[in-house]
Design an enzyme around this catalytic site. Structure first.
Site, short mmCIF file in Angstrom:
data_model
loop_
_atom_site.label_atom_id
_atom_site.label_comp_id
_atom_site.label_asym_id
_atom_site.label_seq_id
_atom_site.Cartn_x
_atom_site.Cartn_y
_atom_site.Cartn_z
N THR A 59 0.86 -1.19 0.00
CA THR A 59 0.00 0.00 0.00
C THR A 59 0.90 1.23 0.00
OG1 THR A 59 -1.76 -1.11 1.19
CG2 THR A 59 -1.62 1.28 1.50
N ARG A 62 -15.02 -6.56 0.32
CA ARG A 62 -14.20 -6.16 1.48
C ARG A 62 -13.53 -4.80 1.25
NH1 ARG A 62 -8.59 -4.75 2.65
NH2 ARG A 62 -8.26 -5.25 4.82
N ILE A 63 -13.63 -3.94 2.23
CA ILE A 63 -12.99 -2.63 2.19
C ILE A 63 -12.04 -2.55 3.37
CG2 ILE A 63 -13.34 -0.13 2.25
CD1 ILE A 63 -16.25 -0.67 1.35
N GLY A 64 -10.81 -2.13 3.11
CA GLY A 64 -9.82 -1.99 4.18
C GLY A 64 -9.86 -0.61 4.79
N THR A 116 -0.66 1.66 7.07
CA THR A 116 -0.57 0.48 6.20
C THR A 116 -0.49 -0.76 7.08
OG1 THR A 116 0.85 -0.76 4.68
CG2 THR A 116 1.93 0.95 5.98
N GLY A 117 -1.20 -1.80 6.67
CA GLY A 117 -1.16 -3.04 7.45
C GLY A 117 -2.52 -3.70 7.44
N GLY A 174 -5.91 -3.93 7.62
CA GLY A 174 -6.90 -2.87 7.58
C GLY A 174 -7.99 -3.00 8.63
N1 ASP Z 1 -4.16 -1.57 4.84
C1 ASP Z 1 -4.41 -2.22 3.57
C2 ASP Z 1 -5.75 -2.90 3.64
O1 ASP Z 1 -6.05 -3.50 4.65
C3 ASP Z 1 -3.37 -3.22 3.18
C4 ASP Z 1 -1.93 -2.85 3.44
O2 ASP Z 1 -1.63 -1.74 3.88
O3 ASP Z 1 -1.05 -3.70 3.15
O4 ASP Z 1 -6.47 -2.87 2.67
#
Ligand code: ASP
Length: 316
Positions: free
Chosen positions: A184, A212-214, A235-236, A238
């Site tokens: 991301t 699905r929505i992050g 980021t991570g 979600g």
């Molecule tokens: N945060 C993003 C999500 O969950 C994914 C990511 O940052 O790797 O959609």
């Protein structure tokens, strides 16, 4: 341990609403938290470093020239969306149905105006569509077909979904893996007028389904900006960022408890989120920069008007 410190050599801006030693402008970017093998090949590492350097350099030059933070965060994210290494725009991860579906959001700390889109499949630069939601509608968040219909009435570039699809991401889908590097992208900036802005863009999680929505397009979870406190991009995992309203939590700790950006971000990463959940980048209203993660790696960069220009992937 990888830390590269390069000198930007950018001219300092003449304008300043800040006094003392605070930077006149400041910028941080990320290319996703997750796991990049420290034994990655030299070429692989150089590709990540070059991608981050190019985006950081562009943003730093623009801020040094006096461009608005909101303009800069959009432009920097567009550069990262163009790079197939990152999970945004070209190179976004595949959803379970074999298409790439994007989420993006942007926020202007001057007046809390913001825009977000989710589930778009033909918009080349989702961050630009999110900005148009912010500037051209009375709404904040558009989804799927509706977002595409809104895009039809704008001049944003459109592409076939195959433009976004890359072989490494297809292999990730076949293995149903969360992509190694996350990927991301996000950018936060303080401009020479002291305005803050944040932007985040992603393909989300590999093999996501059921719409699905992050957190990335959710204002207050993956993105937030308020001139009184800070601008943030996460980021991570979600779901964790949404559950704990992570970006707004950092803002609220600064606003209501008077905590520093670093203290608030450390708190959410160690006391609120679980180890390996993800990372966050931020800039405060005084130009303090943080790029922190509780995962093994996060491609990231920081630059400011004092000449700082740093990129890193693993622990600092
Ligand atoms: N945060 C993003 C999500 O969950 C994914 C990511 O940052 O790797 O959609």
């Amino acid at each position: 341990l990888v830390v590269l410190a390069l000198f930007a050599g950018c001219a300092q801006s003449q304008r300043s609403s800040h006094s003392g030693g605070d930077p006149q402008w400041a910028l941080a970017i990320h290319g996703g938290a997750g796991f990049i093998d420290p034994n990655i090949s030299a070429e692989g590492r150089a590709a990540y470093e070059n991608g981050i350097t190019e985006a950081l350099r562009h943003g730093a030059d623009r801020l040094a020239k006096g461009d608005d933070a909101i303009e800069v965060v959009e432009t920097v994210v567009r550069i990262l969306e163009t790079n197939p290494l990152f999970n945004a725009g070209c190179g976004g991860v595949f959803a379970a149905d074999g298409t790439v579906k994007h989420d993006a959001s942007i926020m202007d700390g001057r007046d809390l105006s913001c825009g977000a889109t989710t589930g778009t499949t033909t918009v080349k630069h989702p961050i630009t569509l999110a900005r148009k939601v912010m500037t051209d509608t009375r709404f904040v968040f558009l989804s799927g077909e509706g977002a595409e219909e809104f895009a039809d009435g704008t001049d944003v570039e459109r592409v076939d979904n195959s433009y976004f699809q890359t072989e490494p991401r297809r292999r990730d889908l076949e293995k149903r893996l969360r992509t190694d590097a996350g990927g991301t992208v996000g950018c936060v900036a303080m401009d020479t007028s002291g305005n803050l802005a944040a932007a985040t863009s992603t393909g989300g999680l590999t093999a996501k389904k059921w719409g699905r929505i992050g957190d990335s397009p959710v204002v207050g979870a993956g993105t937030y900006a308020d001139n009184r406190t800070c601008a943030l991009s996460g980021t991570g995992e979600g779901e964790q960022y949404i559950r704990h309203a992570i970006a707004h939590e950092v803002h609220a700790l600064m606003l209501h408890k008077g905590w520093s950006l670093e203290r608030a971000c450390n708190h959410v990463l160690t006391d609120v989120l679980k180890p390996d959940d993800g990372g966050i980048i931020g800039v405060s209203s005084t130009g303090e920069l943080i790029t922190l993660t509780n995962t093994p790696s996060m491609t990231r960069g920081k630059a400011d008007s004092t000449g700082r220009f740093e990129i890193s992937i693993w622990e600092d």
